[in-house]
Design an enzyme around this catalytic site. Sequence first.
Site, PDB file in Angstrom:
ATOM      1  N   HIS A   1       0.815  -1.213   0.000  1.00  0.00           N
ATOM      2  CA  HIS A   1       0.000   0.000   0.000  1.00  0.00           C
ATOM      3  C   HIS A   1       0.852   1.269   0.000  1.00  0.00           C
ATOM      4  O   HIS A   1       0.357   2.351  -0.319  1.00  0.00           O
ATOM      5  CB  HIS A   1      -0.966  -0.001   1.197  1.00  0.00           C
ATOM      6  CG  HIS A   1      -0.331   0.273   2.521  1.00  0.00           C
ATOM      7  ND1 HIS A   1       0.022  -0.722   3.410  1.00  0.00           N
ATOM      8  CD2 HIS A   1       0.027   1.436   3.123  1.00  0.00           C
ATOM      9  CE1 HIS A   1       0.535  -0.182   4.497  1.00  0.00           C
ATOM     10  NE2 HIS A   1       0.566   1.122   4.344  1.00  0.00           N
TER      11      HIS A   1
ATOM     12  N   ASP B   1       0.134  -7.781   1.607  1.00  0.00           N
ATOM     13  CA  ASP B   1       0.439  -6.353   1.508  1.00  0.00           C
ATOM     14  C   ASP B   1       1.949  -6.094   1.505  1.00  0.00           C
ATOM     15  O   ASP B   1       2.439  -5.178   2.153  1.00  0.00           O
ATOM     16  CB  ASP B   1      -0.233  -5.572   2.641  1.00  0.00           C
ATOM     17  CG  ASP B   1      -0.123  -4.060   2.469  1.00  0.00           C
ATOM     18  OD1 ASP B   1      -0.206  -3.602   1.309  1.00  0.00           O
ATOM     19  OD2 ASP B   1       0.070  -3.355   3.473  1.00  0.00           O
TER      20      ASP B   1
ATOM     21  N   SER C   1       4.948   2.816   7.696  1.00  0.00           N
ATOM     22  CA  SER C   1       4.677   1.573   6.972  1.00  0.00           C
ATOM     23  C   SER C   1       5.877   1.134   6.152  1.00  0.00           C
ATOM     24  O   SER C   1       6.496   1.928   5.446  1.00  0.00           O
ATOM     25  CB  SER C   1       3.492   1.744   6.025  1.00  0.00           C
ATOM     26  OG  SER C   1       2.291   1.493   6.678  1.00  0.00           O
TER      27      SER C   1
END
Length: 525
Positions: free
Chosen positions: A94, A125, A202
């Site tokens: 993402h 992911d 992230s």
Amino acid sequence: MRVFGAGFLLFCVACCSAVGAQEQTTQERWTRAERPRFVNIVNEVSQSVVSIQGEKQYETSPRTAGRGAHYDVFNGMGTGVVVDERGYILTNYHVVKGLLKLEVITADGERYRDVELVRNDVATDLAILKIKPKTPLKKIRMGRSDRVQLAEDVYAIGNPYGYSCSVSRGIISWTDRPLEVNENLSYASVIQTDAAINPGNSGGPLINVDGEMIGLNAAVREEAENIAFAIPVDVVSEVAERMIRQTVAKMTHHGLKFRVIDSEAVDYPADGNGEDYLVVEAVDKNSPAAQAGVKPGDVLISSNGYAIHTSLDFTCSLIGLGLSDVANLVFERNGDDLDATIAFSDLAAAKSSSVVASAGQKQYQKASTEASFAEESSPVSFEVAADSNRETFAGASVVERLVWKTFGVEAETATEKEYRERFPNLQAVSIGDFNFVPSGGVNVTKVDPKGLFAQGDARIQEGDFIFGFGVGDKADGQLSVASIENMYYIAKRIDEFARVDAGAARVYLIRKGRPYFMEVNLNND
């Protein structure tokens, strides 16, 4: 910052390019010996973390009668970790999904705008990026999930809200937490931590006090304090290894299965840095590794000059190797240092001695001679049946012969550059549940009407462009086809593929500018 799902945020993260001036001044108060141990550890790990930046375009108002949709562009930031010194970087998918003008900033401050999305795994992911670094990068050290302890100290490194190379400290709050991020993404088990993690973290590492990455920071509970989550390192390492193996090390089927042994285990060589050992658990019968003399119980030390501690390390050592290349292994067996050369196909026979040699007295067992290799790889003539006629094809190599014999097609390799020029609007192809980023392919120039690819629903035509092949319904069964050598690799393993899903397979192709897939039964006589 965007909200994903009920009460969770996935971070678009950036990373550490260099230690800030104020932090450096603070650290200079101590000598290296006097500094707290975690200061040196964090400084070292920071060299393996990169910043990921780009722009994302979001629709802010929908299309209406007489007016088109309105879009705004927002800056996106994320973090990544180096898994191979040649520029392979792991991050969350993402972080890079939909980014425009993607840019990677390494720990030395170098900016790279030529960034390739090598592969992504939607289910976890995760994504692998590739840059071409000016100097070798420092790869991160992987820990193990089974050693993560409740309440142990951890550190998160990333780029929260664009504050480059931020470090936060916390503990492990839980080690096996199921997590549903949204309707499309859930994890059976994640690490929960109270280390400060925010949008921008992230793709960054969660590390322990030994400087090992034990998780990849991925999500935070919205409106909660001190609740964040990381993907466990075992999952991260396994998926990263699979993505690299399927994309840039896909020609190197070796037949080895491994297990990791703790660095403190007895009867294994000490490497001096406390890292784990990769031990051969099994060797497939008649595989390239078996032919080279590798046996269960061997402790792998290095491959092609790269130190090996995990399966990911080993797969990275095979990056870029083709069917005509070999892997030179160094390993330990019963206290002796040995080496072996694995040839991935008959094409590498001239390079390979299939050696098992002791350090004291090397004894070479040649699998084939240069003369036999020359005979196998030189152009020859062969005959095939086409309808009721017989045609003779001259000048075909062993690769072309096996591809014709197995699939009933003649094909020519098209490079990644040729692909991009020919199909500028198909740089990423989604078919069903699977996503491809083609790095070339093969142009079909001739089809045998009695061949495998002309039977049943699979009717490959001259002019088709093949870029993928798949078996089963899982992502790891879908293979990219970037060259005729990839077709040869599949042909060599056709019996193995035929045992999956009753032999049902897919051929992914482009016809007249549109992507398709064709069903083929590999057990079709």
